[in-house]
Scaffold this motif. Structure first.
Motif, PDB file in Angstrom:
ATOM      1  N   LYS A 108       7.256  10.279 -15.022  1.00  0.00           N
ATOM      2  CA  LYS A 108       8.118  10.940 -14.042  1.00  0.00           C
ATOM      3  C   LYS A 108       9.591  10.782 -14.409  1.00  0.00           C
ATOM      4  O   LYS A 108      10.387  11.727 -14.334  1.00  0.00           O
ATOM      5  N   SER A 139      12.233  13.705 -15.480  1.00  0.00           N
ATOM      6  CA  SER A 139      13.432  13.959 -14.671  1.00  0.00           C
ATOM      7  C   SER A 139      14.718  13.737 -15.463  1.00  0.00           C
ATOM      8  O   SER A 139      15.777  14.254 -15.109  1.00  0.00           O
ATOM      9  N   ASN A 140      14.706  12.938 -16.555  1.00  0.00           N
ATOM     10  CA  ASN A 140      15.905  12.653 -17.355  1.00  0.00           C
ATOM     11  C   ASN A 140      15.770  13.224 -18.766  1.00  0.00           C
ATOM     12  O   ASN A 140      16.239  12.650 -19.744  1.00  0.00           O
TER      13      ASN A 140
END
Length: 312
Positions: free
Chosen positions: A253, A257-258
């Protein structure tokens, strides 16, 4: 005169005996004529050899009448109809059975009634319209009727036996028996060897049983090891994987997300590579200068040769 008197007495005695016999016969005939009779027709679906007019009719072994007539059935000549008369007081019922029995050793046959329960109604038979009772086949009649077939089969059996005992077959049987005897003698001659071979087989069987017991023990030990050691490790690995699964999910996750920040960081790392090479080159020159300074301090400080760069 005396002989004539004896002849007269003998003649009178003979006449009296004959007269008495005639009177008895007349009385017996009158008694038979005065007796009331019931008439029945017995139906047979097989031959009735040995049965003729006047033959007795029995009920449970006791004579109760006689045979009056024998005829062929109009609808089927293979069947026989026998008209009999029975004493009126003899209760012949609906479920009374009839059949043939042997009367004497000469082959004469009689009709015998058997059975009949008190609950069954009585058959009323008269001379003009006698009720029909279907006879049951007896074992004796079947035996007599099938005698010809039995004799034919016996003759065929004897013929086959004669064929079996022909000269060629007898010679073959003799050879077979001789070979069997030779084989038996050979087995008896090698009896000790056979006994020894059987003993070896017995010993091999015992060893095989022992090996099977050992294999069974190893299998039990392996199962015990698997249950006591491998299974707990697998269970612990399963627990660790189940514990690690949430962390992997969080890492995935965070990575997703990054993603852009990681791409920028990787690009910055690619730009650091030339600076790192320059830094390594400078460190090599400094190391070389330091070694020369240790070897020749004055020459190095006061006009020695210039410091050379060492390429990697």
């Amino acid at each position: 005169m005396e002989p004539k008197a004896h002849h007269v007495i003998i003649g009178l005695f003979t006449l009296a005996v004959v007269s008495a016999a005639l009177l008895f016969a007349l009385w017996l005939g009158k008694s038979s004529a005065d007796r009331e009779w019931a008439y029945y027709q017995i139906g047979f679906d097989h031959p009735v050899s040995g049965l003729t007019k006047g033959n007795p009719v029995l009920y449970s072994g006791i004579q109760v009448g006689d045979v009056l007539d024998l005829t062929l059935a109009p609808e089927n000549p293979a069947n026989v109809r026998v008209l009999v008369r029975v004493h009126k007081e003899i209760p012949v019922r609906v479920n009374t059975k009839a059949g043939l029995v042997l009367a004497n050793i000469t082959g004469s046959m009689s009709i015998q009634f058997t059975g009949g329960t008190p609950e069954s109604p009585i058959l009323e038979g008269d001379r003009e319209n006698p009720p029909l009772i279907t006879a049951e086949p007896s074992t004796l009649s079947n035996l007599l009727n099938n005698g010809e077939a039995m004799l034919s089969q016996a003759e065929q059996l004897l013929t086959n036996m004669n064929r079996l005992l022909a000269t060629e077959n007898v010679e073959n049987i003799t050879v077979l028996l001789r070979n069997t005897r030779e084989a038996t003698d050979s087995l008896l001659a090698n009896r000790d060897t056979l006994i020894e071979l059987l003993a070896k087989f017995d010993s091999a069987a015992v060893r095989a049983e022992e090996a099977a017991i050992k294999v069974s023990g190893v299998s039990d030990n392996t199962r015990s090891v698997l249950n006591d050691r491998v299974v707990p490790v697998l269970n612990a690995m399963d627990v660790a994987l189940s514990t690690l699964q949430p962390s992997l999910e969080r890492v995935d996750k965070i990575t997703s997300s990054n993603e852009h920040a990681l791409d920028a960081g990787l690009q910055g790392l690619s730009q650091l590579d030339p600076a790192l090479r320059e830094l390594r080159r400078t460190l090599r020159n400094l190391n070389a200068f330091t070694r020369r300074l240790e070897q020749d301090p004055s020459g190095t400080l006061w006009g020695g040769t210039t410091i050379k760069e060492f390429e990697q």
